[in-house]
Design a protein around this motif. Structure first.
Motif, short mmCIF file in Angstrom:
data_model
loop_
_atom_site.label_atom_id
_atom_site.label_comp_id
_atom_site.label_asym_id
_atom_site.label_seq_id
_atom_site.Cartn_x
_atom_site.Cartn_y
_atom_site.Cartn_z
N LEU A 1 0.88 -1.12 -0.09
CA LEU A 1 -0.14 0.04 0.09
C LEU A 1 0.91 1.34 0.01
O LEU A 1 0.36 2.34 0.03
N LYS A 2 2.13 1.09 0.00
CA LYS A 2 3.10 2.31 -0.13
C LYS A 2 2.64 3.20 1.29
O LYS A 2 2.73 4.18 1.22
N LEU A 3 2.76 2.46 2.37
CA LEU A 3 2.50 3.07 3.61
C LEU A 3 3.44 2.99 4.70
O LEU A 3 3.43 3.25 5.78
N GLY A 4 4.83 2.22 4.22
CA GLY A 4 5.65 2.02 5.16
C GLY A 4 5.38 0.85 6.08
O GLY A 4 5.78 0.54 7.22
N MET A 5 4.16 0.01 5.65
CA MET A 5 3.72 -1.22 6.61
C MET A 5 3.82 -2.42 5.51
O MET A 5 3.88 -2.43 4.25
N ILE B 1 4.11 -13.66 0.08
CA ILE B 1 2.78 -12.95 0.31
C ILE B 1 2.90 -11.96 1.35
O ILE B 1 3.64 -12.23 2.39
N SER B 2 2.34 -10.76 1.19
CA SER B 2 2.45 -9.76 2.20
C SER B 2 1.46 -9.74 3.02
O SER B 2 0.45 -10.66 3.17
N TYR B 3 1.20 -8.97 4.19
CA TYR B 3 0.19 -8.89 5.06
C TYR B 3 0.32 -7.73 5.92
O TYR B 3 1.08 -6.84 5.92
N LEU B 4 -0.84 -7.45 6.67
CA LEU B 4 -0.58 -6.23 7.77
C LEU B 4 -1.44 -6.90 8.90
O LEU B 4 -2.29 -7.78 9.08
N SER B 5 -0.82 -6.30 10.28
CA SER B 5 -1.21 -6.78 11.42
C SER B 5 -2.72 -6.30 11.54
O SER B 5 -3.24 -5.32 11.02
N ARG B 6 -3.40 -6.73 12.75
CA ARG B 6 -4.64 -6.32 12.82
C ARG B 6 -4.80 -4.66 13.26
O ARG B 6 -5.47 -3.81 12.76
N GLU B 7 -3.77 -4.30 13.82
CA GLU B 7 -3.54 -2.89 14.51
C GLU B 7 -3.33 -2.12 13.23
O GLU B 7 -3.33 -0.94 12.98
N GLN B 8 -2.44 -2.67 12.31
CA GLN B 8 -1.78 -1.72 11.31
C GLN B 8 -3.06 -1.86 10.18
O GLN B 8 -3.28 -0.62 9.51
N MET C 1 -9.17 -7.64 1.99
CA MET C 1 -8.43 -9.00 1.44
C MET C 1 -6.93 -8.60 0.86
O MET C 1 -6.01 -9.21 1.21
N ARG C 2 -7.09 -7.63 0.16
CA ARG C 2 -5.89 -7.14 -0.38
C ARG C 2 -4.72 -6.85 0.57
O ARG C 2 -3.72 -7.05 0.89
N VAL C 3 -5.44 -6.05 1.51
CA VAL C 3 -4.62 -5.38 2.83
C VAL C 3 -4.09 -6.45 3.59
O VAL C 3 -2.91 -6.37 4.07
N ARG C 4 -5.06 -7.30 4.18
CA ARG C 4 -4.74 -8.31 5.25
C ARG C 4 -3.62 -9.30 4.82
O ARG C 4 -2.83 -9.69 5.27
N LYS D 1 3.73 -9.76 14.26
CA LYS D 1 3.53 -9.64 12.95
C LYS D 1 2.09 -9.36 12.53
O LYS D 1 1.74 -8.81 11.44
N PHE D 2 1.17 -10.19 13.11
CA PHE D 2 -0.22 -10.24 12.77
C PHE D 2 -1.13 -9.77 13.71
O PHE D 2 -2.34 -9.45 13.22
N LEU D 3 -0.85 -9.63 14.84
CA LEU D 3 -1.92 -9.04 15.96
C LEU D 3 -1.38 -7.55 16.14
O LEU D 3 -2.20 -6.65 15.70
N GLY D 4 -0.49 -7.25 16.62
CA GLY D 4 -0.33 -6.05 16.98
C GLY D 4 1.27 -5.82 17.87
O GLY D 4 1.86 -6.97 17.97
N PRO D 5 1.68 -4.76 18.23
CA PRO D 5 3.03 -4.64 18.90
C PRO D 5 2.92 -5.37 20.17
O PRO D 5 1.85 -5.59 20.81
#
Lengths: 604, 699
Positions: free
Chosen positions: A120-124, A154-161, A305-308, A339-343
């Motif tokens: 997403l080009k957000l530094g995440m 595959i990339s991912y974002l944590s819940r918090e991210q 879906m794309r973000v997670r 990585k997947f939930l939060g800090p």
């Protein structure tokens, strides 16, 4: 396809090699086939009783003492695991939903390649990560394909991210219904709202007009658009109202409720700057509004879906509430949490509660293993497996999630074997468990067993000691072996002459002295710090640079994150920081820390 | 299209993986060059550890003959945190600290080296582009320092976009040791062998035969060894005697060999525990049999039981074995030096090094192959000169020389666009029809003794090709500067040429800000290089203020408190921190004092005070510019600046007497670092991708 795993498989080196290489076909998942695999995984998890997992990270510990060892309490272990989980990256995530009925183990192994690409080009999800050169070399030796991983992981974002990204991604957000009117408005507010209201009214009227008369030619309609500032959102007419603050946005949203019948407000956010504008979208009918809201929802789902990304899989496991079996509870789940939930929370208790909200049932195989076969080392799966051979516990493995037979020559299918072995080991252990205690039947009992925090180590050389009985000692003038150091110490002070103690090096810079009797450590610590009591060869050693510290300092070093390469440097820094702020932090959590340690001296 | 032109190491590397690296060096070389020629790719010599030794010999002669050597590096990342990027208010020493941090944390994965030589017979330059894959593999096993490096996700993705072969790098990359690491390894080796005697005694003491299995095994070994020994002593010709029964059918074997002219049993297939037991048996029961453990270059270890005929012979043998082990370890260190041999070669030949915007590259070279980077730019300048006396940066050349700048026709001075505007003859198909042909420098490429002057463009962001492009730009720029290659003898020295004098050893410390560092100590051309005069003592750093506050609002708050003209500007470092440029340094200390006062006071004043908006939440930190430097010098890198400031432990504070701008120390320092102010630079700065900083200027 069935393979009978005979309990007579011997422990020799040749066999263990066969075990680790391409025994079972494991479905390999990367970016290209992730979407299609997801439904399959969902069914696999639903149809299974347990989920086993195994991670491949870019590193484990940077220096010898960063590794969790026998002298660590649950708190210091957590700090060490946290430090590693935050720095290293998961490159490979093997997952194996499985069920067990009698001796038959049905497995659905998957192996995911992960890479924290900033989609997403957000530094995440992660700005950067550490790699241990030796770890990468070892992975290379096992045939790991780094190109596949980095190109196609595959990339991912944590819940918090994810929740943070909603406001960063710049997609329109459906405004939440206004619950209560905001604080009393000022004159300026009233003027602002009035102006916008008339603008919306005009625009809405024009929308209604244009609906009734469709005969306008293009020029007229485009002119009208120009004059009224009307735009199109998809096929619908809309009006964009720029706002300078969240307060203004709030006011406009409140005002727009007057037009709730045929106007839907959308919040337009821009990267990290909050709401930039409100877009009022005109609805031609009630049905149109429902359709529009549904469209938005679908768009959001697809976006999610794309973000997670890979986190969809984590969410699947989590929502299934199936017990999760892991070979190394602490390091695997600190990584998963980070990585997947939060800090990661700052202490182990918060971590446990945070984790259990996502994964209520976690089985730590190493604990389970210790219950049954206390001496075996879980880190080597084939060896652990063979150490159980004295029990009769046949397990049939059936790989259930493959259409075609395995093509081992492809070389790729072999990654993720460990996770099948993990589930196999669990099956074996639970079979043995069951035959030992016939009462244990349900999974809950297994759970209770695994979550037991008391470590009982049945080794001749191990004893329970309080962490207070440990003294860290460093700054020796020249390098000596542990046994030499012990004999030197014996002559240096009375406490060593009269009390039983042992010495071990924790790394090349620092050793730990374990007193087997209570109180001796205080005597020794005070002797070193007391000018008058300091005599003889001990004085000589202190003059040469010897320093000592109790367990408190070690805990503090871990808590404050003084992860120097040498433990001696970390302890020095801790003592310095203690000197710096004299109000020695006596947090309540410090006091409640369990100080009981079960030290297996062989493991030290 | 470029994808298909890529060099063939990738499939090759995976083939190598599959065959467990059994493929020989010779195969690799032939395959790679042969395919390169066949597919018409840019001829580039790819070097991995399999063909490193052979290539190094060739490279040695090329470098010796070269007029200059162009280099380029690919790394795993550039900034360890967003705020570590080059920012508006970075003083040169802070900028150096940021570069230092980058060089220390990230790894170099590809190193392009391209020697250029003027060939008067063909009136053209001959270039030898080399593309080295390097990886910080730990080759030394004894007490290794845990080697870790950072990867920046976006940089890895960038490399992937240009088809970088990570497998080749990690599987087959050449390892290296810096000079410092080599010294440390040798030192460790020495202590290791000094202690050895002591250690082994303790070890055997520790091992006690308690388990039944051990007892049985030791009994059996005792019998076997006894039989072998008596056979040896009484059975005549020792060498012909096969050890009886030890090797029947099992994986374990012992055969009679010679070890240093003495009869010996070579032990194979025993576990390390079994070997320990054997050792114990020997020490206990056999005075004349000695256990020896050796490991050769390929780290294959071997174990022997050696017969000695006297006590003195035994001592000799022990000494010989020890020396041999030491020698093996020393050769291991030598081979672990790996890629540094190339750097040593460049350094010892004192060749002119050409790079493009290469300060970070040079910092990497220093930290990877020389030793830890010095703590200040002054010390760095003093030290780098000993290793690389002549460095030229083509980016400086193109931006600072007005004539070259004009020739660039205002296009960007990034490597690839500089290459296409200065050397169009290599990219266009109509090479020979160029109207200003006489100004074009001819450049041939020679790889594996195959020379060609007609080649396709290579892949951008591949270190070897980038180095080649850099060299071409330099050669062309020199020709524009009036170098006459044709009429000068071969011995013409680029580094000594007065036409280059102004540019040599001057590198962009920060391209975005135009800061230039002069690596050549002693001469600073004051008339050409203007000294930067930012008033850093007027700057305050504020972090952890309420998230919603924007630069503009912060400025309003401050202006309310200190007067409408007190603040010149406010810049965001990142979302959690701002620089505030006050009008004078008094305001800085006033602000910090006032902040402290407000924080310690709970009265009603604190709530209505204009600063309360900034201090809301009670966690807002503030400090002067020196604290910023301290924060940058920390080896920790938190993503958010506020976290970094808290972790480093710089709390709000005032400095009793801030270092004045007129102190002789700073004056001297500032002379070394200069800023150009020519118009061309301004244009370029505008064209360059500047770091986005949200600014609220006074106007």
């Amino acid at each position: 396809m069935q393979r009978r795993f005979l309990s007579s498989v011997s422990a020799s080196a040749g066999n263990s090699k066969a075990l680790t290489h391409g025994r079972w076909s494991v479905k390999q998942v990367k970016k290209s086939n992730f979407k299609s695999a997801l439904d399959e995984i969902r069914t696999s998890i639903d149809s299974s009783d347990f989920v086993a997992l195994s991670l491949q990270n870019t590193g484990s510990y940077a220096a010898a003492w960063h590794r969790v060892s026998a002298i660590d309490t649950s708190h210091t272990s957590y700090f060490k695991a946290k430090y590693a989980a935050e720095r290293y990256q998961i490159l490979q995530f093997a997952l194996c939903p499985f069920s067990l009925s009698g001796p038959k183990l049905t497995v659905h192994p998957y192996n995911f390649y992960l890479f924290p690409r900033d989609e997403l080009k957000l530094g995440m999800p992660s700005y950067s990560f550490s790699c241990q050169a030796s770890r990468l070399t070892a992975m290379a030796r096992e045939g790991f394909d780094f190109n596949t991983c980095i190109y196609e992981g595959i990339s991912y974002l944590s819940r918090e991210q994810e929740s943070a990204s909603k406001f960063l991604s710049g997609n329109p957000i459906l405004a939440e219904p206004i619950a209560a009117p905001s604080s009393p408005s000022t004159v300026a507010d009233a003027v602002f709202v009035g102006r916008i209201r008339s603008r919306v009214k005009n625009w809405r009227q024009s929308c209604l007009d244009s609906r009734s008369k469709t005969g306008d030619d293009d020029l007229v309609s485009s002119l009208r658009k120009l004059v009224l500032g009307s735009e199109q959102y998809g096929s619908r007419l809309c009006l964009t109202i720029d706002v300078c603050s969240e307060r203004q946005a709030q006011l406009i949203l409140e005002m727009l409720t007057e037009f709730a019948d045929d106007v839907v407000p959308l919040l337009m956010a821009s990267k990290g700057r909050g709401t930039q504008a409100i877009r009022a979208v005109f609805m031609s009918s009630k049905e149109d509004m429902d359709l529009f809201k549904r469209e938005l929802q679908d768009l959001e789902n697809e976006d999610n879906m794309r973000v997670r990304g890979f986190r969809e899989v984590i969410d699947l496991i989590s929502s299934s509430q199936k017990p999760v079996v892991s070979q190394n509870y602490l390091s695997d789940f600190t990584s998963i949490h980070a990585k997947f939930l939060g800090p990661l929370p700052s202490n182990v208790d918060d971590f446990s509660s945070s984790l259990s909200s996502a994964f209520p049932n976690v089985v730590d195989l190493s604990q389970l293993m210790k219950e049954i076969s206390p001496l075996s080392n879980i880190s080597n799966l084939p060896a652990a497996m063979s150490s159980l051979n004295r029990f009769f516990a046949p397990v049939d493995v059936e790989v259930a999630n493959q259409g075609s037979l395995l093509k081992l020559d492809e070389g790729h299918e072999k990654h993720g074997q460990n996770v099948v072995m993990t589930s196999q080991l669990f099956a074996k252990l639970s079979t043995i468990q069951r035959s030992h205690q016939s009462s244990v039947q349900s999974n809950e009992d297994l759970q209770a067993l695994a979550s037991d925090e008391n470590v009982k180590v049945w080794s001749k050389n191990s004893r329970k000691v309080s962490s207070e009985n440990l003294v860290f000692i460093w700054g020796l003038a020249k390098k000596v072996t542990a046994s030499m150091l012990k004999s030197v110490l014996q002559k240096s002070h009375d406490v060593f002459a009269t009390q039983k103690f042992d010495v071990k090096y924790l790394d090349r810079s620092c050793a730990v002295v374990v007193f087997w009797e209570k109180g001796s450590s205080e005597t020794f610590l005070s002797a070193v710090n007391d000018e008058e009591k300091l005599v003889g060869s001990l004085r000589e050693m202190v003059a040469e640079g010897l320093r000592v510290a109790g367990y408190e300092s070690y805990k503090r070093a871990c808590r404050l994150g003084f992860w120097e390469a040498d433990l001696a440097d970390s302890l020095d820094r801790t003592l310095e920081s203690l000197d710096a702020d004299s109000d020695a932090d006596t947090r309540p959590s410090d006091i409640s820390w369990t100080s009981e340690l079960a030290i297996n001296f062989d493991e030290l | 299209m470029r994808r298909h032109k890529r060099w063939p190491l990738r499939p090759l590397a995976s083939a190598l993986v599959r065959s467990h690296f059994s493929s020989s060096a010779a195969e690799t070389v032939t395959v790679s060059t042969a395919t390169a020629a066949a597919t018409g790719a840019f001829p580039l010599k790819h070097v991995t550890r399999s063909n490193f030794e052979t290539t190094l010999d060739d490279l040695r002669s090329h470098v010796k003959a070269a007029d200059f050597v162009a280099i380029d590096l690919e790394m795993t990342g550039v900034t360890s945190a967003p705020w570590r990027d080059s920012l508006e208010f970075d003083r040169y020493d802070v900028r150096y600290l940021k570069v230092k941090d980058s060089a220390e944390k990230f790894a170099v994965v590809q190193f392009g080296v391209c020697p250029f030589r003027w060939d008067s017979s063909t009136q053209s330059f001959v270039s030898h582009p080399h593309n080295f894959f390097i990886f910080p593999r730990q080759e030394l096993t004894f007490d290794p320092p845990a080697h870790e490096f950072l990867c920046q996700t976006t940089s890895m993705d960038f490399l992937a976009k240009y088809q970088f072969d990570f497998n080749a790098c990690i599987h087959e990359g050449i390892s290296y040791l810096s000079r410092r690491q080599e010294e440390e390894a040798s030192k460790r080796l020495e202590t290791l062998y000094d202690e050895e005697g002591v250690d082994s005694v303790v070890e055997t003491e520790d091992l006690k035969l308690v388990r039944l299995a051990d007892l049985l095994f030791s009994e059996r070994m005792k019998k076997k060894l006894n039989a072998w020994r008596s056979e040896l002593l009484h059975g005549g010709n020792a060498s012909s005697v096969e050890s009886p029964g030890i090797s029947n059918g099992s994986t374990q074997s012992a055969e009679t060999v010679f070890y240093h002219m003495r009869p010996a049993l070579s032990l194979k297939g025993f576990t390390s525990h079994q070997l320990k037991v054997i050792k114990l048996v020997l020490d206990k029961h056999f005075g004349d049999l000695v256990y020896i453990h050796t490991s050769d270059k390929s780290s294959c270890s071997q174990d022997f039981v050696v017969y000695t005929d006297s006590e003195s012979d035994k001592e000799n043998l022990m000494k010989e074995a020890k020396d041999e082990r030491k020698r093996v370890a020393e050769t291991k260190i030598q081979s672990a030096i790996g890629f540094r041999q190339v750097i040593d070669l460049l350094s010892s030949e004192k060749k002119l090094i050409v790079g493009h915007n290469c300060f970070l590259d040079i910092a990497h070279v220093y930290s990877k192959f020389v030793g830890p980077l010095p703590s200040t730019p002054e010390k760095f300048v003093a030290s780098i000169n000993n290793h690389f006396p002549f460095i030229v940066d083509t980016k400086i050349l193109l931006n600072v020389n007005p004539m070259l700048h004009q020739r660039m026709k205002k296009s960007s001075t990034s490597l690839s666009s500089a290459f296409s505007s200065l050397c169009p003859q290599f990219e266009s198909s109509s090479r020979r029809s160029d109207s200003i042909l006489q100004q074009r420098v001819e450049i041939d490429v020679e790889v594996d003794n195959v020379r060609c002057s007609n080649w396709n463009a290579g892949a951008k962001h591949e270190a070897g090709y980038d180095a080649f492009m850099t060299g071409c730009i330099f050669a062309q720029a020199c020709s524009h500067l009036g170098f006459d290659f044709k009429h000068h003898s071969q011995s013409e020295n680029f580094a000594q040429n007065e036409k280059l004098d102004k540019y040599i050893n001057r590198l962009y410390l920060s391209w975005a800000r135009g800061d230039i560092i002069d690596l050549g100590t002693g001469h600073s051309n004051a008339e050409n290089w203007r000294v930067s005069k930012f008033k850093y003592e007027n700057i305050v750093l504020i972090w952890n203020f309420p998230q919603k506050l924007k630069a503009r609002e912060i400025k309003e708050c401050l202006c309310k408190a200190f007067g409408s003209t007190s603040v010149t500007s406010v810049y965001h470092l990142d979302n959690t921190a701002v620089f505030v440029l006050f009008k004078n340094s008094e305001l800085v200390s006033n602000f910090l004092k006032l902040k402290q006062q407000l924080e310690s006071d709970d009265g009603p004043v604190t709530i209505i005070h204009p600063l309360s908006k900034i201090l809301e939440g009670g966690t807002t930190g503030a400090a002067d510019y020196e604290a910023y430097k301290e924060i940058c010098s920390s080896n920790i890198s938190k993503i958010l600046f506020s976290d970094q400031a808290e972790t480093v432990g710089v709390r709000s504070r005032t400095r009793p007497d801030p270092i004045g701008p007129t102190s002789p120390e700073t004056e001297r320092i500032e002379k070394m670092v200069a800023v150009t102010n020519s118009a061309s630079d301004l244009i370029d700065a505008f064209l360059a991708n500047r770091v986005e900083v949200e600014a609220a200027r006074t106007s």
